[in-house]
Design an enzyme around this catalytic site. Structure first.
Site, short mmCIF file in Angstrom:
data_model
loop_
_atom_site.label_atom_id
_atom_site.label_comp_id
_atom_site.label_asym_id
_atom_site.label_seq_id
_atom_site.Cartn_x
_atom_site.Cartn_y
_atom_site.Cartn_z
N GLU A 105 -2.49 -20.79 -15.07
CA GLU A 105 -2.96 -20.19 -16.33
C GLU A 105 -2.92 -21.21 -17.46
O GLU A 105 -3.82 -21.27 -18.30
CB GLU A 105 -2.13 -18.95 -16.65
CG GLU A 105 -2.45 -17.81 -15.69
CD GLU A 105 -1.49 -16.65 -15.82
OE1 GLU A 105 -0.25 -16.87 -15.75
OE2 GLU A 105 -1.95 -15.51 -16.00
N GLU A 125 1.23 -14.25 -8.09
CA GLU A 125 2.07 -13.21 -8.70
C GLU A 125 2.10 -11.93 -7.86
O GLU A 125 3.11 -11.24 -7.81
CB GLU A 125 1.59 -12.88 -10.10
CG GLU A 125 1.83 -13.97 -11.13
CD GLU A 125 0.70 -14.99 -11.18
OE1 GLU A 125 -0.05 -15.14 -10.21
OE2 GLU A 125 0.59 -15.65 -12.24
N1 T1G Z 1 10.80 -20.03 -10.77
C1 T1G Z 1 12.09 -20.38 -10.53
N2 T1G Z 1 12.50 -21.09 -9.45
C2 T1G Z 1 11.55 -21.45 -8.57
C3 T1G Z 1 10.19 -21.11 -8.72
C4 T1G Z 1 9.83 -20.37 -9.90
N3 T1G Z 1 8.57 -20.03 -10.14
N4 T1G Z 1 9.50 -21.60 -7.66
C5 T1G Z 1 10.40 -22.22 -6.88
N5 T1G Z 1 11.62 -22.14 -7.41
C6 T1G Z 1 12.86 -22.72 -6.87
C7 T1G Z 1 13.22 -22.13 -5.52
O1 T1G Z 1 13.97 -20.93 -5.68
C8 T1G Z 1 14.05 -23.25 -4.92
O2 T1G Z 1 15.32 -23.17 -5.57
C9 T1G Z 1 13.37 -24.51 -5.45
O3 T1G Z 1 12.62 -24.10 -6.61
C10 T1G Z 1 12.40 -25.11 -4.45
O4 T1G Z 1 11.54 -24.04 -4.04
C11 T1G Z 1 3.20 -15.61 -16.19
C12 T1G Z 1 4.51 -14.25 -14.35
C13 T1G Z 1 6.32 -23.88 -5.60
C14 T1G Z 1 5.27 -23.57 -3.33
O5 T1G Z 1 5.27 -17.41 -7.37
O6 T1G Z 1 5.80 -20.61 -4.01
O7 T1G Z 1 3.96 -17.39 -13.08
O8 T1G Z 1 16.72 -22.80 -3.49
O9 T1G Z 1 12.33 -24.05 -1.66
O10 T1G Z 1 9.11 -24.87 -0.17
O11 T1G Z 1 1.43 -15.11 -14.77
O12 T1G Z 1 8.65 -22.55 -4.47
O13 T1G Z 1 16.43 -25.12 -4.45
O14 T1G Z 1 17.78 -23.37 -5.71
O15 T1G Z 1 10.27 -22.76 -2.37
O16 T1G Z 1 8.51 -26.87 -1.69
C15 T1G Z 1 4.39 -17.56 -9.97
C16 T1G Z 1 6.86 -19.50 -6.34
C17 T1G Z 1 5.59 -17.10 -10.74
C18 T1G Z 1 5.56 -19.75 -7.13
C19 T1G Z 1 7.41 -24.83 -3.60
N6 T1G Z 1 4.74 -18.68 -9.15
N7 T1G Z 1 7.31 -20.72 -5.71
O17 T1G Z 1 7.80 -24.54 -2.27
O18 T1G Z 1 10.24 -25.28 -2.36
S1 T1G Z 1 5.24 -15.66 -11.71
C20 T1G Z 1 5.19 -18.51 -7.88
C21 T1G Z 1 6.74 -21.15 -4.54
C22 T1G Z 1 4.19 -16.23 -12.93
C23 T1G Z 1 2.67 -15.80 -14.82
C24 T1G Z 1 3.54 -15.17 -13.77
C25 T1G Z 1 7.37 -22.37 -3.92
C26 T1G Z 1 6.57 -23.65 -4.13
P1 T1G Z 1 16.66 -23.64 -4.77
P2 T1G Z 1 11.11 -23.94 -2.52
P3 T1G Z 1 8.90 -25.44 -1.53
#
Ligand code: T1G
Length: 703
Positions: A105, A125
């Protein structure tokens, strides 16, 4: 705290770098830093354009999910993105790794987007029970059209840079260094102004949808089927429809309203629980993240049947050379042919390049020589589920495998300690319970023996991640966690048949509740004879009481093994896998009720769900008490990734917490009074219910 967003000028371009490891999530500090640095760049006369880029391995991977559940502190996404979009200078998003959710976004608020070929973009999301909450539902349809936007938003899959360029999300693919490429691109657009580059002002793609009002109704009908029971995919459609029917700012308001409803919903809390639970499972008390691990460069798999073949494919898919050992050339050829057929089917579906198939097949070597294991860093035993065979094999592996090799058994329920005792190196022995089909299912139960070394646990957990699996550490008991709980669930499902239900009613009640497949269709698919053969082995020692329904034996005595015999709990037309109700099964069940002297009664779906799901919860509580699982959330991960439990219900233990353990306990006590001893309430369930606490309260101590 290191500066999470910094500004510097490179030539005539301002560069804004986000540096918030590990994934540059849009934390409060990042949001504020973005505002400050954009203001700085816009005020920098010498900067004719701005580039926004992520440090480390990725662009912005989204809002900081850990902040959900607390009031969102300003500045919010819409404020930041409006500031980018209305800027007087061209702003370019330079993308590597992933631009997801709020990250994409932010990029859509920029005037241009460039990316390296390996970059991916997405609005996932919906996988958290949400919808894009910073303009994604309003801008993406304007940029790429309503239908492609609906697909991206309601499914949430990532899109690779090449495809994103075809869609119109990415303006240029940068080969080589991303920043250098972005700076070159910035020079070509500097001084052009930004008129025509603000997505909010684009109306052409929206106009097309205005002339096709049935589009949304048809899409809703499709989503109701595809995402049965889930709220956020349907609500996302409402937001995208608002982009078509309302002016941009009104549409943005509508999106925000829907987001606020969803972010406090149980389904979203469940999905966010599932997201973090999968990652939390990697944290093992006593095995810190820096525990030394053994290098795994080569593997061997003993047995090339259904499980062995799937396990070998998992290694080949991860690029690890694997030797498969069988006892006869017929069995070996058969196993390798199945592997080849599996890959060919994936190629035929266009999900694997032929060259990739050849590469993976090239990594799999077959042999009849058990001595071939001497080269392997890890040996996975996947032979018949018979303790004597496994013991004999591990005694041989002890002599043949190289020192330091990890010796893993794929047993689905047998005692790993007894197997380890056949070797002089029990510290190297561990269980790796893959789920069938092993090349597809993500879950592996990692079974720690009493003497398994901590470095072997760390090595095996890391190996599971290398194989793109979800590892959950469990202790030794019959059935470990998943199968021990599923035995209770299946027992109840079969008793319900004796009391008045039929297989198709039980399955439908549970599928309507959200399970991917009911217990009887699942049993027909897996093969009813698997359990039947184990029960026959155990028969002499098993007390002849009502520990399980005899219906499951009855149907196997009649050769009704399931799909593979075109008849099981259901009947199947030749060549079809569609389960069809069968009068013969109904007659058999009615006769069994009569033989048992049970007066059949109508059974409501609600009772079916409670008797089966609470059977899981009650056994899960016992498993927690015994320390066989480390956390309630680990049990949830096992059910979400291995048993088709609906992620939007969070897993059996999370679901019980949402119902309230006092209510769950009351029902379990009622079933105990009516059904007998296997419904004894687990003491932990009774204790938590009495204290008004939740399973998750126990986990927070381990968090
Ligand atoms: N927020 C906080 N922590 C996050 C995070 C996030 N969005 N994404 C990953 N982490 C942490 C995860 O818990 C782990 O922590 C570390 O980063 C590595 O992640 C306003 C409301 C990006 C593809 O849904 O899909 O935006 O265990 O082990 O396999 O419209 O993480 O090391 O302590 O998964 O390389 C939308 C979610 C949010 C993306 C990387 N975004 N993340 O995968 O590493 S809502 C998502 C992923 C939003 C807006 C809305 C994957 C990754 P720890 P990982 P990875």
């Amino acid at each position: 705290m290191a500066q999470q967003v910094r500004y510097e000028r490179r030539g005539s371009t301002g560069v804004i770098t986000i540096d918030n490891p590990p994934v540059n999530a849009l934390s409060k500090a990042v949001r504020q830093g973005l505002v400050d640095c954009v203001m700085q760049g816009l005020g920098d006369e010498a900067a004719k354009a701005l580039v926004v880029i992520g440090a480390g391995r990725t662009f912005i991977a989204g809002a900081d999910i850990r902040e959900f559940g607390q009031p969102l502190e300003p500045p919010d996404g819409n404020f930041i993105i409006a500031g980018l979009e209305t800027a007087g200078k061209p702003i370019i998003a330079a993308i590597h790794g992933t631009a997801l959710g709020g990250g994409l976004e932010v990029a859509l608020g920029c005037h241009y987007r460039v990316a390296v070929p390996s970059a991916q973009v997405g609005l996932p999301e919906v996988k958290l029970g949400l919808l894009p909450g910073a303009g994604g539902t309003q801008r993406l349809p304007r940029l790429i059209g309503v239908k492609p936007a609906l697909d991206m938003i309601t499914i949430g899959d990532f899109v690779r840079a090449g495809k994103a360029k075809e869609l119109g999300i990415i303006d240029e693919i940068v080969e080589g260094d991303l920043l250098e490429g972005a700076l070159r691109f910035a020079e070509t657009v500097a001084g052009r102004g930004t008129a025509g580059r603000r997505i909010r002002e684009r109306e052409d793609k929206i106009a097309e949808a205005r002339s096709n009002p049935v589009l949304f109704q048809e899409y809703r009908a499709a989503v109701r089927k595809r995402a049965r029971g889930q709220e956020s995919p349907l609500r996302s459609i409402d937001a995208v429809e608002a982009a078509v029917t309302l002016p941009f700012t009104e549409g943005l308001k509508r999106e925000r309203e829907i987001f606020q409803e969803l972010v406090t919903s149980t389904q979203s809390r469940a999905l966010i629980h599932a997201f973090f639970a999968e990652r939390e499972a990697m944290n093992i008390p006593g095995v810190p993240p820096d525990t030394p691990t053994r290098p795994i460069k080569t593997a061997a798999v003993i047995g090339c049947g259904t499980m062995g073949g799937g396990i070998a494919m998992s290694f080949a898919n991860a690029g690890i050379p694997v030797t498969v050992v069988e006892t006869s050339s017929e069995a070996l050829e058969r196993g390798l042919a199945v592997i080849r057929g599996n890959y060919a089917a994936t190629v035929a579906k266009g999900r694997l390049e032929p060259a990739a198939m050849d590469k993976r097949m090239g990594l799999i070597k077959g042999t009849l020589e058990l001595a071939a294991v001497k080269e392997a860093d890890v040996v996975v035993e996947a032979v018949f589920e018979e303790m004597a065979i496994k013991k004999d094999l591990f005694a041989k592996l002890d002599r043949l495998a190289k020192p330091g090799a990890v010796l893993a058994t794929n047993t689905s329920s047998l005692d790993v300690n007894a197997i380890a005792a056949e070797t002089a190196r029990p510290q190297d022995v561990i269980g790796t319970h893959f789920f069938s089909p092993a090349n597809v299912m993500r879950l592996i139960e990692i079974v720690r023996g009493a003497k398994t070394g901590r470095d072997v646990i760390a090595t095996t957990m890391k190996l599971a991640k290398t194989l793109a699996k979800v590892p959950v550490l469990v202790g030794v008991c019959e059935g470990f966690v998943g199968n021990r709980m599923i035995f209770q669930y299946i027992r109840e499902a079969q008793f319900l048949l004796e009391e008045g239900a039929l297989p198709w009613q039980v399955d439908k009640a549970l599928q309507d509740w959200g399970l991917a497949m009911g217990p009887f269709a699942m049993s027909d698919m897996a093969g009813n004879d698997v359990g039947w053969r184990i029960r026959k082995q155990q028969a002499p020692t098993r007390p002849n009481d009502r520990r399980y329904s005899h219906l499951a034996d009855e149907i196997c005595e009649r050769g009704r093994f399931g799909q593979k015999t075109n008849a099981g709990w259901y009947r199947y037309e030749k060549g079809s896998r569609a389960p069809l109700p069968d009068a013969e099964i109904e007659a058999l069940i009615l006769a069994e009720s009569k033989r048992l002297g049970i007066e059949r009664r109508p059974i409501a779906d609600e009772e079916i769900v409670k008797r089966t799901i609470y059977a899981l919860v009650n056994e899960g509580a016992r498993i927690l008490e015994e320390g066989i699982a480390l956390r309630a959330s680990d049990i949830d991960v096992i059910y979400l990734t291995g048993y088709g439990f609906p992620a939007w219900r969070g897993g059996p233990m999370f679901y019980a917490d949402t119902v309230g353990l006092d209510k769950v306990y009351a029902d379990v006590a009622r079933f105990h009074a009516a059904q007998g001893y296997f419904w004894r309430p687990a003491p932990l369930l009774e204790k938590l219910a009495r204290e008004g606490r939740r399973f998750s309260d126990l986990d927070s101590r381990k968090g």
